[in-house]
Enzyme design. Sequence first.
Site, PDB file in Angstrom:
ATOM      1  N   LYS A 153       0.847  -1.192   0.000  1.00 47.52           N
ATOM      2  CA  LYS A 153       0.000   0.000   0.000  1.00 47.52           C
ATOM      3  C   LYS A 153       0.883   1.243   0.000  1.00 47.52           C
ATOM      4  O   LYS A 153       1.731   1.405   0.895  1.00 47.52           O
ATOM      5  CB  LYS A 153      -0.870   0.034   1.259  1.00 47.52           C
ATOM      6  CG  LYS A 153      -1.971  -1.008   1.247  1.00 47.52           C
ATOM      7  CD  LYS A 153      -3.211  -0.473   0.571  1.00 47.52           C
ATOM      8  CE  LYS A 153      -4.293  -1.542   0.534  1.00 47.52           C
ATOM      9  NZ  LYS A 153      -5.385  -1.182  -0.376  1.00 47.52           N
ATOM     10  N   LYS A 198     -13.367  -7.277  -8.331  1.00 43.13           N
ATOM     11  CA  LYS A 198     -13.868  -7.883  -7.100  1.00 43.13           C
ATOM     12  C   LYS A 198     -15.161  -8.601  -7.489  1.00 43.13           C
ATOM     13  O   LYS A 198     -16.226  -7.972  -7.573  1.00 43.13           O
ATOM     14  CB  LYS A 198     -14.133  -6.812  -6.041  1.00 43.13           C
ATOM     15  CG  LYS A 198     -12.856  -6.108  -5.562  1.00 43.13           C
ATOM     16  CD  LYS A 198     -13.181  -5.022  -4.564  1.00 43.13           C
ATOM     17  CE  LYS A 198     -11.942  -4.501  -3.862  1.00 43.13           C
ATOM     18  NZ  LYS A 198     -10.867  -4.051  -4.759  1.00 43.13           N
TER      19      LYS A 198
HETATM   20 MG    MG Z   1      -6.688  -1.748  -4.863  1.00 43.72          MG
END
Ligand code: MG
Length: 346
Positions: A151, A255
């Site tokens: 991240k 997703k």
């Molecule tokens: Mg992402």
Amino acid sequence: MSYLFAYKRYRLPLRQPLRTAHGSWAEREGILLRLEDESGRVGFGEIAPLPWFGTETMAQAEEICRKFGSSVEDAVLDAVPMQFGCVRFALAQARAEFVGRGLRTPPRGEAGFGNPALHRLPVAALLPAGREALAVLPAKLEAGYLTFKWKVGVGAVDDEIGLLDDLLAALPAYTKLRLDANGAWDRRSAAKWLARCAERPVELVEQPVQPEDEATLLGLAADFPVTLALDESVTGLAAAQRWQGLGWPGVFVIKPALAGPLDEMAAWITTTQADVVLSSAIETALGRAAILRLALTQPLTKRALGFGIGDIFGDRRWDGPFLGPVLDRSWVDAVNPVKMWDAAKT
Ligand code: MG
């Protein structure tokens, strides 16, 4: 065909709150649904909305379920509008059971299971933001992970760019590193990062800028030789298809739990040869098992799965797979929808 229909809400605290671009996220809410056909066959599905990611809300999903009542026809299920991707995912998951493609159907006879390469898929390991990534890395390497996701866009640009080289120095050449900015950069910061990544072995960079900034996303993809991936930009299949129409040259992070029926998603990938990363929406093991079952059955992607979330709820009934840098069929087969249904409160 007419079905008996029932649903239950669930609410699960996350073991540790997740830091997202939309603040801290401490519990997962969703709905499990149950369909029973006239011959007594039963199918289960999971609705796991992420409204801050652009899906329907829990209230909207529950309203649809309430309107179905206790008995519902195929035509009513088919009429759920496109924008309710999470509801459509769950209904298709439950109905897959009635056509021999569900979680409770033995895998015999499926094309993918003739191919041993499809029995196992790599999973990406998540590294925390900032310098902590370096502390976590050795244990993940030891466990055998081959792809890592870090991240970024959380700290100052120059600090994080400095850490990139430390991280790459600690990674063996056979591993891959992907970065996820969650849309946190402006164009200038993104350009700085991508110029740096261009000379380094970075697999891809997810969502460098906000989804609204479409011109910048397309511009960055054209200006830098780094593979870019859209994540927040492509909540549903329709959005991914639109970006494809705009000529997006990179990867789509999909997703599946948010994207409607799994078979529609699979057909899109197969037909258009879209380059995808399949990723979790922090659904429970029920929805996750359906997604991973499909991924292990059809050659949809060569990229490591974004399902390295393991014990996110701290409750084995809802969690898994417990990784393992490599996913195989055993976890999927062990998921028992009936037990999960029974465990959910109404
Ligand atoms: Mg992402």
